[in-house]
Motif scaffolding. Structure first.
Motif, PDB file in Angstrom:
ATOM      1  N   PRO A   1       0.819  -1.228   0.000  1.00  0.00           N
ATOM      2  CA  PRO A   1       0.000   0.000   0.000  1.00  0.00           C
ATOM      3  C   PRO A   1       0.843   1.264   0.000  1.00  0.00           C
ATOM      4  N   ALA A   2       0.330   2.273  -0.714  1.00  0.00           N
ATOM      5  CA  ALA A   2       0.992   3.581  -0.720  1.00  0.00           C
ATOM      6  C   ALA A   2       0.970   4.154   0.692  1.00  0.00           C
ATOM      7  N   GLY A   3       2.044   4.794   1.071  1.00  0.00           N
ATOM      8  CA  GLY A   3       2.128   5.372   2.405  1.00  0.00           C
ATOM      9  C   GLY A   3       2.606   4.388   3.458  1.00  0.00           C
ATOM     10  N   ARG A   4       3.046   3.223   3.018  1.00  0.00           N
ATOM     11  CA  ARG A   4       3.509   2.219   3.976  1.00  0.00           C
ATOM     12  C   ARG A   4       4.726   2.741   4.738  1.00  0.00           C
ATOM     13  N   GLN A   5       4.647   2.693   6.072  1.00  0.00           N
ATOM     14  CA  GLN A   5       5.731   3.163   6.924  1.00  0.00           C
ATOM     15  C   GLN A   5       6.466   2.022   7.612  1.00  0.00           C
ATOM     16  N   GLY A   6       5.846   0.883   7.675  1.00  0.00           N
ATOM     17  CA  GLY A   6       6.411  -0.210   8.458  1.00  0.00           C
ATOM     18  C   GLY A   6       6.058  -0.026   9.926  1.00  0.00           C
ATOM     19  N   PRO A   7       6.284  -1.034  10.738  1.00  0.00           N
ATOM     20  CA  PRO A   7       5.884  -0.949  12.145  1.00  0.00           C
ATOM     21  C   PRO A   7       6.774  -0.066  13.010  1.00  0.00           C
ATOM     22  N   GLY A   8       7.932   0.320  12.495  1.00  0.00           N
ATOM     23  CA  GLY A   8       8.861   1.088  13.316  1.00  0.00           C
ATOM     24  C   GLY A   8       9.737   0.168  14.155  1.00  0.00           C
ATOM     25  N   PRO A   9      10.632   0.742  14.968  1.00  0.00           N
ATOM     26  CA  PRO A   9      11.553  -0.081  15.763  1.00  0.00           C
ATOM     27  C   PRO A   9      10.826  -0.888  16.832  1.00  0.00           C
ATOM     28  N   ILE A  10      11.345  -2.084  17.078  1.00  0.00           N
ATOM     29  CA  ILE A  10      10.829  -2.952  18.135  1.00  0.00           C
ATOM     30  C   ILE A  10      11.978  -3.187  19.114  1.00  0.00           C
ATOM     31  N   PRO A  11      12.114  -2.355  20.162  1.00  0.00           N
ATOM     32  CA  PRO A  11      13.255  -2.441  21.077  1.00  0.00           C
ATOM     33  C   PRO A  11      13.362  -3.813  21.741  1.00  0.00           C
ATOM     34  N   HIS A  12      14.583  -4.297  21.826  1.00  0.00           N
ATOM     35  CA  HIS A  12      14.818  -5.622  22.415  1.00  0.00           C
ATOM     36  C   HIS A  12      14.406  -5.648  23.885  1.00  0.00           C
ATOM     37  N   GLY A  13      14.644  -4.549  24.592  1.00  0.00           N
ATOM     38  CA  GLY A  13      14.306  -4.519  26.013  1.00  0.00           C
ATOM     39  C   GLY A  13      12.815  -4.683  26.258  1.00  0.00           C
TER      40      GLY A  13
ATOM     41  N   ASP B   1       0.170   8.114  12.223  1.00  0.00           N
ATOM     42  CA  ASP B   1       1.608   7.859  12.093  1.00  0.00           C
ATOM     43  C   ASP B   1       1.923   6.754  11.095  1.00  0.00           C
ATOM     44  N   ARG B   2       0.982   5.837  10.883  1.00  0.00           N
ATOM     45  CA  ARG B   2       1.232   4.722   9.973  1.00  0.00           C
ATOM     46  C   ARG B   2      -0.097   4.104   9.556  1.00  0.00           C
ATOM     47  N   LEU B   3      -0.036   3.114   8.693  1.00  0.00           N
ATOM     48  CA  LEU B   3      -1.233   2.419   8.238  1.00  0.00           C
ATOM     49  C   LEU B   3      -1.626   1.335   9.244  1.00  0.00           C
ATOM     50  N   LYS B   4      -2.866   0.897   9.146  1.00  0.00           N
ATOM     51  CA  LYS B   4      -3.302  -0.203   9.999  1.00  0.00           C
ATOM     52  C   LYS B   4      -2.502  -1.469   9.693  1.00  0.00           C
ATOM     53  N   SER B   5      -2.166  -1.675   8.432  1.00  0.00           N
ATOM     54  CA  SER B   5      -1.365  -2.848   8.075  1.00  0.00           C
ATOM     55  C   SER B   5       0.031  -2.776   8.680  1.00  0.00           C
ATOM     56  N   ASP B   6       0.578  -1.567   8.878  1.00  0.00           N
ATOM     57  CA  ASP B   6       1.882  -1.419   9.527  1.00  0.00           C
ATOM     58  C   ASP B   6       1.818  -1.883  10.976  1.00  0.00           C
ATOM     59  N   VAL B   7       0.756  -1.463  11.677  1.00  0.00           N
ATOM     60  CA  VAL B   7       0.583  -1.881  13.071  1.00  0.00           C
ATOM     61  C   VAL B   7       0.401  -3.389  13.145  1.00  0.00           C
ATOM     62  N   ALA B   8      -0.424  -3.932  12.253  1.00  0.00           N
ATOM     63  CA  ALA B   8      -0.660  -5.376  12.234  1.00  0.00           C
ATOM     64  C   ALA B   8       0.636  -6.138  11.968  1.00  0.00           C
ATOM     65  N   GLU B   9       1.456  -5.601  11.087  1.00  0.00           N
ATOM     66  CA  GLU B   9       2.746  -6.234  10.796  1.00  0.00           C
ATOM     67  C   GLU B   9       3.629  -6.257  12.039  1.00  0.00           C
ATOM     68  N   GLY B  10       3.688  -5.131  12.753  1.00  0.00           N
ATOM     69  CA  GLY B  10       4.512  -5.080  13.956  1.00  0.00           C
ATOM     70  C   GLY B  10       4.037  -6.040  15.031  1.00  0.00           C
ATOM     71  N   VAL B  11       2.717  -6.114  15.227  1.00  0.00           N
ATOM     72  CA  VAL B  11       2.181  -7.032  16.228  1.00  0.00           C
ATOM     73  C   VAL B  11       2.489  -8.479  15.845  1.00  0.00           C
ATOM     74  N   THR B  12       2.349  -8.805  14.562  1.00  0.00           N
ATOM     75  CA  THR B  12       2.635 -10.161  14.099  1.00  0.00           C
ATOM     76  C   THR B  12       4.089 -10.541  14.355  1.00  0.00           C
ATOM     77  N   LEU B  13       5.010  -9.646  14.019  1.00  0.00           N
ATOM     78  CA  LEU B  13       6.425  -9.937  14.229  1.00  0.00           C
ATOM     79  C   LEU B  13       6.759 -10.042  15.715  1.00  0.00           C
ATOM     80  N   THR B  14       6.190  -9.152  16.516  1.00  0.00           N
ATOM     81  CA  THR B  14       6.455  -9.184  17.954  1.00  0.00           C
ATOM     82  C   THR B  14       5.990 -10.489  18.576  1.00  0.00           C
ATOM     83  N   LEU B  15       4.752 -10.864  18.309  1.00  0.00           N
ATOM     84  CA  LEU B  15       4.219 -12.092  18.893  1.00  0.00           C
ATOM     85  C   LEU B  15       4.907 -13.320  18.314  1.00  0.00           C
TER      86      LEU B  15
END
Length: 302
Positions: free
Chosen positions: A9-21, A108-122
């Motif tokens: 999608p246009a405007g894709r920002q990605g989930p942003g950093p996922i700090p290790h801590g 700040d980002r798309l809903k798909s960006d947030v979903a991507e970050g949650v998927t990777l985190t979990l």
């Protein structure tokens, strides 16, 4: 069902950093939300290899000599064997919405960006304790299953799936969520953790399938929202397009009655989703495209 060609999608920002801590702090929290289902915390049926002692008894012909307990044998003068409770690893099943509405975002980002970050985190949390992670995508043709994998291959599979994007506008599939949940119910034979990540827009008839999963698994529903979905600004006439159906409509946002009606419809929809999840005793976490989604997730899980 023919699968549409997925798009980035246009405007894709990605989930942003996922700090290790922060990932470390979420580790045990997520495990506890899965009914304490850490490897070794669940008793499996029967006896086998493991770390928890189930029985210490005299040796019988046919027993594995490697299970002979030297201390008990020396103490009693009779050969004894140790039998253990086998450990069962936890499988996390992630159901991810790839429908067109997930490509929407005005903050700040798309809903798909947030979903991507949650998927990777979990997904990363799922494999930390010798567990496995599986991904079921829906809303973009026939639900696609990426089977359970452990360790690094599990995360790599998630990353590759997320790179494919979402369905283009106008490819709404009624019942996609319910179909994905039913399929998980068929393939997830052992109790585990099921996480559904969606915006729950234009989805019907999913309660029965989710309720069936909740009877066997620990289930978490993560709803991704955008602030513009709940309130429209007064900017005059707007041409709006429903990403799910492709339908175009013009509205006069300068009219307060229009803005109030818009807000009421959305509030009713969200309340209906929350009410059904509460009735099914499924944990409901709402995340927004505005602000730090990872911090918000951590606060809700703690």
């Amino acid at each position: 069902m023919t699968a549409p060609r997925l798009i980035r999608p246009a405007g894709r920002q990605g989930p942003g950093p996922i700090p290790h801590g922060l990932l470390e702090s979420l580790d045990l929290i997520v495990a506890r939300r899965a009914s304490g289902a850490l490897p070794g915390d669940r008793r499996a049926a029967g006896l086998g290899s493991g770390t928890e002692l189930a029985q210490l008894r005299p040796y019988e012909v046919g027993d594995d000599v490697r299970q002979i307990d030297a201390a008990a044998t020396a103490r009693t003068g009779i050969p004894h064997v140790r039998l253990h409770v086998p450990e069962r690893t936890l499988t996390t099943w992630i159901a991810l919405d790839l429908s067109p509405s997930m490509a929407f975002g005005t903050a700040d980002r798309l809903k798909s960006d947030v979903a991507e970050g949650v998927t990777l985190t979990l997904g990363r949390l799922a494999i930390r304790r010798a567990g496995r992670v599986a991904l079921m995508t829906f809303g973009a043709g026939t639900p696609r299953l990426h089977p359970p994998r452990a360790s690094k291959p599990g995360v790599v599979a998630l990353q590759r799936a997320l790179e494919e994007g979402v369905a283009p506008d106008g490819h709404h599939e009624p019942g996609a969520l319910a179909g994905a949940l039913r399929r998980i119910g068929r393939v997830a034979t052992q109790p585990g953790l099921v996480v559904v990540i969606s915006d729950w827009r234009d989805e019907d008839d999913w309660t029965r399938a989710l309720g069936a999963l909740a009877q066997r698994h620990s289930v978490m529903a993560i709803e991704v929202r955008d602030p513009r979905e709940s309130a429209v600004p007064a900017v005059g006439r707007l041409a709006l397009v429903d990403p799910e159906t492709g339908e175009r409509v013009e509205v006069d946002t300068s009219r307060r009655s229009v803005r109030d009606r818009f807000a009421q419809i959305e509030a009713d929809r969200r309340a209906r989703v929350a009410r059904e999840l509460r009735r099914l005793q499924v944990e409901h976490i709402a995340l927004s495209t505005e602000g730090d989604w990872l911090q918000a997730l951590g606060r809700r899980l703690s």
